[in-house]
Scaffold this active site. Structure first.
Site, PDB file in Angstrom:
ATOM      1  N   GLU A 166      29.133  56.166  88.220  1.00 26.35           N
ATOM      2  CA  GLU A 166      28.498  55.856  87.018  1.00 26.35           C
ATOM      3  C   GLU A 166      28.163  56.890  86.226  1.00 26.35           C
ATOM      4  O   GLU A 166      28.097  57.194  84.981  1.00 26.35           O
ATOM      5  CB  GLU A 166      27.499  54.903  87.431  1.00 26.35           C
ATOM      6  CG  GLU A 166      27.476  53.579  86.431  1.00 26.35           C
ATOM      7  CD  GLU A 166      26.374  52.450  86.903  1.00 26.35           C
ATOM      8  OE1 GLU A 166      26.996  51.472  87.643  1.00 26.35           O
ATOM      9  OE2 GLU A 166      25.409  52.563  86.673  1.00 26.35           O
ATOM     10  N   HIS A 171      42.137  54.376 111.679  1.00 27.83           N
ATOM     11  CA  HIS A 171      43.148  53.405 111.686  1.00 27.83           C
ATOM     12  C   HIS A 171      43.504  52.579 110.688  1.00 27.83           C
ATOM     13  O   HIS A 171      44.170  51.398 110.596  1.00 27.83           O
ATOM     14  CB  HIS A 171      42.678  52.728 113.042  1.00 27.83           C
ATOM     15  CG  HIS A 171      42.312  53.261 114.250  1.00 27.83           C
ATOM     16  ND1 HIS A 171      43.003  53.722 115.171  1.00 27.83           N
ATOM     17  CD2 HIS A 171      41.202  53.865 114.564  1.00 27.83           C
ATOM     18  CE1 HIS A 171      42.614  54.541 116.043  1.00 27.83           C
ATOM     19  NE2 HIS A 171      41.184  54.396 115.720  1.00 27.83           N
ATOM     20  N   LYS A 177      27.848  44.543  80.303  1.00 27.22           N
ATOM     21  CA  LYS A 177      26.435  43.763  80.223  1.00 27.22           C
ATOM     22  C   LYS A 177      26.390  42.693  78.985  1.00 27.22           C
ATOM     23  O   LYS A 177      26.330  41.686  78.915  1.00 27.22           O
ATOM     24  CB  LYS A 177      25.336  44.397  80.403  1.00 27.22           C
ATOM     25  CG  LYS A 177      24.981  45.114  81.708  1.00 27.22           C
ATOM     26  CD  LYS A 177      23.341  45.660  81.655  1.00 27.22           C
ATOM     27  CE  LYS A 177      23.234  46.314  82.914  1.00 27.22           C
ATOM     28  NZ  LYS A 177      22.055  46.741  83.244  1.00 27.22           N
TER      29      LYS A 177
HETATM   30  O1  PA5 Z   1      22.102  53.033  87.585  1.00 30.07           O
HETATM   31  C1  PA5 Z   1      21.998  51.989  86.652  1.00 30.07           C
HETATM   32  O2  PA5 Z   1      21.266  52.373  85.482  1.00 30.07           O
HETATM   33  C2  PA5 Z   1      22.444  50.779  86.876  1.00 30.07           C
HETATM   34  O3  PA5 Z   1      23.255  50.573  87.717  1.00 30.07           O
HETATM   35  C3  PA5 Z   1      21.378  49.574  86.898  1.00 30.07           C
HETATM   36  O4  PA5 Z   1      20.705  50.069  88.045  1.00 30.07           O
HETATM   37  C4  PA5 Z   1      21.968  48.551  87.068  1.00 30.07           C
HETATM   38  O5  PA5 Z   1      22.816  48.023  85.853  1.00 30.07           O
HETATM   39  C5  PA5 Z   1      20.913  47.383  87.128  1.00 30.07           C
HETATM   40  O6  PA5 Z   1      20.016  47.610  85.813  1.00 30.07           O
HETATM   41  P1  PA5 Z   1      18.733  46.802  85.766  1.00 30.07           P
HETATM   42  O7  PA5 Z   1      17.790  47.585  86.997  1.00 30.07           O
HETATM   43  O8  PA5 Z   1      18.017  47.480  84.523  1.00 30.07           O
HETATM   44  O9  PA5 Z   1      18.459  45.507  86.160  1.00 30.07           O
END
Ligand code: PA5
Length: 459
Positions: A285, A314, A428
């Site tokens: 990410e 394996h 989202k």
């Molecule tokens: O790293 C990030 O920003 C995302 O993976 C969020 O943690 C994830 O989308 C969840 O978001 P939130 O904590 O706003 O619910």
């Protein structure tokens, strides 16, 4: 804290000049690395890089520990509701530091339902007494669809059993001001912990996001933080060749520029297995980006893959050793296991087992790791090892910080913003539209048009 990186198997001497690195490859990156370090320091000073400061938040540890002691007395179960950065670090923490069968003999039992699979959630609700369960809702934005939906699902059972007192079984961790969870907390006296605005989801494990469940399960959060703090110092070293975060980032960056766009993390330890899951999100990410900092289309990133030694020897290692030479493997190795289970040959008439007699399972696991390392190196496949002297709170805290800082350095080398996630936001928004959220009507129409066209190509 004793966490070391052994990167000899990325160097020319061990894997050959075609796929190996020379000292000069690192030298070339030193000026950029120095600038990145200055930028990171400046951002931390300006309160824009919250994860840098988390290791020094010892006052939070005290507050969490006293809250945890109340929870332990009151509840039989703890359910952690969050997704992505709001869950993966907490899961990795639990699975690395607790007894692997903790829930069989301990209370509160710990559950981390980080998906909206109805059958999975239903199984959980059938097996716990909701009235004796603390539901910890973790969402920085407070509005993520999966977290909201899971919360609403459990709310039905909470109100059925507790009526108006449902809020007593809720705990929120969210932004200090923004988001829907804060709106709810204004209506009911729900206990709230805060995620500092400058701490991104996937960099938040050492905040209350990860530390509350840790404290409730009896993990020593101060030791976690002190390991992270020690690592933070190392990652601040201006002598970049001694800076583990820079070295990890530089190795990965150089290989990305040479077409090795897969980063495999392979713990030889079941306890560390979910660390690779946490890393997968962090690396993917943060570094998978279309635009660089000047707005040019670059479409960079490295696909993180998780594997487990020896199990995946394996399953995956044949590919890693003989398939496309497009991967960089990071092993996680544990030098000292808590238990040294020694073997004996009970079938003395089978001499083929004799080599195992007197050896420990830890020795076997690490010998197999070394064998994989050798096979890869002999086949010119770059690999490095992060060595844990043991799986301890200090080393786990250090590991989290090391990889977070390495991600920040890698983002700097790639000249991208490692701290945003526009691709996730896009998903989202599409989910809100498809589920009929107010304000997303046009988006829904666009999606439907796109999907209608695709019908033509359905068999
Ligand atoms: O790293 C990030 O920003 C995302 O993976 C969020 O943690 C994830 O989308 C969840 O978001 P939130 O904590 O706003 O619910």
């Amino acid at each position: 804290m004793q966490l070391k990186i052994d990167y000899s198997n990325v160097m020319n001497a061990n894997i050959g000049a075609k796929h190996g690195l020379a000292e000069s490859d690192f030298d070339k990156l030193i000026p950029a690395g120095k600038k990145i370090l200055q930028d990171l320091r400046q951002k931390a000073k300006d309160n824009k890089l919250g994860f840098y400061k988390l290791p020094s938040q010892f006052d939070i540890a005290d507050e969490l520990e006293s809250y945890a002691s109340v929870v332990k007395k009151r509840f039989e179960n703890y359910v952690h509701i969050g997704i992505g950065g709001s869950a993966l670090g907490s899961i990795a923490l639990q699975n690395s530091l607790l007894d692997s069968y903790y829930n069989l003999n301990n209370s509160p039992k710990m559950f981390f339902p980080d998906n909206v699979d109805p059958d999975w959630l239903n199984d959980l609700v059938k097996n716990i007494d909701v009235s004796k369960t603390l539901f910890h809702i973790v969402s920085k934005s407070g509005g993520t669809a999966e977290t909201a939906a899971t919360t609403l699902y459990f709310m039905k059972f909470l109100t059925d059993t507790l009526g108006d007192n449902f809020y007593k079984n809720l705990l929120f961790t969210t932004d200090p001001v923004k988001g829907l969870l804060n709106q709810i907390a204004r209506e009911y006296p729900i206990k709230c912990f805060r995620i500092p605005p400058s701490v991104g989801g996937r960099f938040s494990v050492l905040s209350s996001v990860g530390l509350i469940s840790a404290a409730i399960a009896g993990i020593d959060v101060k030791k976690l933080l002190s390991g992270a703090a020690e690592m933070a110092e190392k990652c601040d070293n201006e002598n970049l060749k001694k800076n583990p975060a820079f070295i990890y980032a530089a190795i990965h960056y150089i290989y990305m520029t040479r077409g090795k766009n897969i980063s495999v993390m392979m713990p030889y330890s079941n306890k560390l297995r979910d660390m690779a899951d946490w890393y997968r999100q962090l690396w993917a990410e943060s570094l998978g980006k279309r635009y660089d900092n000047e707005g040019n289309v670059v479409e960079v990133g490295q696909t993180p893959v998780k594997a487990l030694g020896t199990t995946d020897q394996h399953s995956q290692v044949q590919l890693y050793v003989e398939g496309p030479n497009d991967k960089l493997i990071t092993f996680l190795e544990v030098e000292k296991f808590k238990e040294n289970l020694q073997l004996k040959n009970h079938f003395t008439y089978i001499h083929e087992f004799d080599y195992l007699a007197g050896k420990t399972l830890g020795e076997l696991l690490n010998a197999e790791k070394m064998a994989t390392e050798l096979a890869l190196s002999n086949n010119h496949r770059p690999n490095l090892t992060i060595k844990f002297s043991e799986v301890s709170e200090e080393n786990i805290g250090a590991f989290f910080f090391l990889l977070e800082a390495a991600t920040a350095f890698a983002g700097g080398l790639l000249n991208i913003d490692a701290f945003n996630q526009p691709g996730v936001e896009e998903g989202k928004i599409a989910t809100y539209a498809l589920m009929g959220r107010k304000g997303y009507e046009q988006k829904k129409k666009d999606i439907e048009t796109l999907f209608n066209k695709k019908q033509a190509f359905m068999l």
